[in-house]
Design an enzyme around this catalytic site. Sequence first.
Site, PDB file in Angstrom:
ATOM      1  N   HIS A 139      47.033  26.385  29.861  1.00  0.00           N
ATOM      2  CA  HIS A 139      46.369  27.230  28.855  1.00  0.00           C
ATOM      3  C   HIS A 139      47.207  27.495  27.611  1.00  0.00           C
ATOM      4  CE1 HIS A 139      48.856  30.397  30.577  1.00  0.00           C
ATOM      5  NE2 HIS A 139      48.611  31.113  29.502  1.00  0.00           N
TER       6      HIS A 139
HETATM    7  C1  UD1 Z   1      47.253  35.431  26.400  1.00  0.00           C
HETATM    8  C2  UD1 Z   1      48.743  35.680  26.200  1.00  0.00           C
HETATM    9  C3  UD1 Z   1      49.545  34.754  27.106  1.00  0.00           C
HETATM   10  C4  UD1 Z   1      49.092  34.866  28.561  1.00  0.00           C
HETATM   11  C5  UD1 Z   1      47.608  34.634  28.627  1.00  0.00           C
HETATM   12  C6  UD1 Z   1      47.084  34.791  30.033  1.00  0.00           C
HETATM   13  C7  UD1 Z   1      49.290  36.363  23.883  1.00  0.00           C
HETATM   14  C8  UD1 Z   1      49.993  35.950  22.640  1.00  0.00           C
HETATM   15  N1  UD1 Z   1      49.171  35.396  24.829  1.00  0.00           N
HETATM   16  O1  UD1 Z   1      46.983  34.098  25.976  1.00  0.00           O
HETATM   17  O2  UD1 Z   1      50.910  35.121  27.037  1.00  0.00           O
HETATM   18  O3  UD1 Z   1      49.766  33.902  29.332  1.00  0.00           O
HETATM   19  O4  UD1 Z   1      46.949  35.600  27.774  1.00  0.00           O
HETATM   20  O5  UD1 Z   1      45.778  34.290  30.137  1.00  0.00           O
HETATM   21  O6  UD1 Z   1      48.892  37.500  24.016  1.00  0.00           O
HETATM   22  N2  UD1 Z   1      38.979  33.891  25.544  1.00  0.00           N
HETATM   23  C9  UD1 Z   1      37.723  34.015  26.082  1.00  0.00           C
HETATM   24  N3  UD1 Z   1      37.499  35.065  26.940  1.00  0.00           N
HETATM   25  C10 UD1 Z   1      38.451  35.960  27.270  1.00  0.00           C
HETATM   26  C11 UD1 Z   1      39.718  35.833  26.696  1.00  0.00           C
HETATM   27  C12 UD1 Z   1      39.971  34.785  25.834  1.00  0.00           C
HETATM   28  O7  UD1 Z   1      36.830  33.225  25.834  1.00  0.00           O
HETATM   29  O8  UD1 Z   1      38.171  36.880  28.066  1.00  0.00           O
HETATM   30  C13 UD1 Z   1      39.245  32.737  24.660  1.00  0.00           C
HETATM   31  C14 UD1 Z   1      39.009  33.032  23.193  1.00  0.00           C
HETATM   32  O9  UD1 Z   1      38.528  31.855  22.602  1.00  0.00           O
HETATM   33  C15 UD1 Z   1      40.405  33.315  22.687  1.00  0.00           C
HETATM   34  C16 UD1 Z   1      41.249  32.366  23.544  1.00  0.00           C
HETATM   35  O10 UD1 Z   1      40.604  32.354  24.816  1.00  0.00           O
HETATM   36  O11 UD1 Z   1      40.542  33.093  21.328  1.00  0.00           O
HETATM   37  C17 UD1 Z   1      42.678  32.809  23.709  1.00  0.00           C
HETATM   38  O12 UD1 Z   1      42.735  34.155  24.186  1.00  0.00           O
HETATM   39  P1  UD1 Z   1      43.963  35.111  23.767  1.00  0.00           P
HETATM   40  O13 UD1 Z   1      43.840  36.417  24.420  1.00  0.00           O
HETATM   41  O14 UD1 Z   1      44.107  35.098  22.273  1.00  0.00           O
HETATM   42  O15 UD1 Z   1      45.230  34.364  24.310  1.00  0.00           O
HETATM   43  P2  UD1 Z   1      45.501  33.617  25.702  1.00  0.00           P
HETATM   44  O16 UD1 Z   1      45.558  32.160  25.416  1.00  0.00           O
HETATM   45  O17 UD1 Z   1      44.585  34.073  26.790  1.00  0.00           O
END
Ligand code: UD1
Length: 354
Positions: free
Chosen positions: A203
């Site tokens: 991820h």
């Molecule tokens: C975040 C953390 C990372 C952790 C990970 C666990 C930061 C900088 N990174 O990364 O350290 O390892 O969480 O999962 O905070 N999205 C959804 N649904 C959700 C959440 C996210 O669709 O419930 C999608 C969205 O398109 C979003 C992308 O995932 O833009 C990334 O989510 P985000 O919370 O920005 O970062 P993670 O990659 O999950």
Amino acid sequence: MRVLSVVGARPQFVKLAPVAHAMADAGHDHVIVHTGQHYDANMSDVFFQDLGIPAPDVHLGVGSGSHGVQTGAMLSAMDAVLLEHRPDWVLVYGDTNSTIAGALSAVKLHLPLAHLEAGLRSYNRRMPEEHNRVLTDHAADLCLAPTEVALAHLRAEGLGDRSVVTGDVMTDVCLETARRVADSPAAAPAGLEPGSFVLSTIHRAENTDDPQRLRAIVEGLAALPHPVVLTAHPRLVAKAAEAGIPLEQGSVHPIAPLDYPAMVGAVSRARAVVTDSGGLQKEAFLLRTPCTTVRTETEWTETVDLGWNVLVQDVSTLTEVVDRPAPAPTDEAPYGEGRAAAATVAALEEHLPR
Ligand code: UD1
């Protein structure tokens, strides 16, 4: 004592669970603030249900966005919450954008700040998590280090006098959950025989956001000579679709993110784990499943030193590395014995600012 925990992303809910239980056992007042960074039910709600975490007292509902937009939205919502509850400690977890937002908000309001999982370092300044954890450690009044290695990093940065080793709270919840699911027949995914499949998660932005890199990783997994159960984070699904890379190919069977008990069950029954997650590397070690980490470095160096984790950057070597000989058995417990949450609460009591 009133502690206000700030969480928002999936691994933070896992860390919160044992802390919430230990806070309740000690009779302290515990306020839970969910920033809303993760919002899908299978990335958030199921963790609260399965791990018996009380529902958040406050939900900021910020959702996704660029790092600045997401962190800024949390920060601007947090002041009013902290002023309303006036905790003795603001407790932040790990290294996500929710961590740094909670930390900044607390210090600007002169509220005591404690950082759980302090002192981890990858020394890779391109990782958003590295900025988040370094800045949070330096802002904190109390750094709660999971290991001696983490404490050494804090000392080297001049933070030794405000740091204590508590052990790792993820170990508490992992070992407890492993006991709970040990006999569950549902634990191996899709009816796969224990020991027959590889469990994988990918991820991190450095692996998902460059289409060429992502294609090489998926093709490397597809070429493994065992079924690969790929639990697909929403970022992976979105980036693969954008780049036109089918996740279902060769050995790879993509599935939706698993809840925590199912994940622990699957890790313990897998022949190997291939991941870029921090928490999963450690869970694989605790459950004694060999792990291959698709990164150039790891914060959890003990897993590598003890022979249970191998870092791989060139994914063309994946089959060879995943099928390496089994590591030597070990009784070492660098992450503690599963009592870190109680030690965390004790440290907060002991260091309570007067
Ligand atoms: C975040 C953390 C990372 C952790 C990970 C666990 C930061 C900088 N990174 O990364 O350290 O390892 O969480 O999962 O905070 N999205 C959804 N649904 C959700 C959440 C996210 O669709 O419930 C999608 C969205 O398109 C979003 C992308 O995932 O833009 C990334 O989510 P985000 O919370 O920005 O970062 P993670 O990659 O999950």
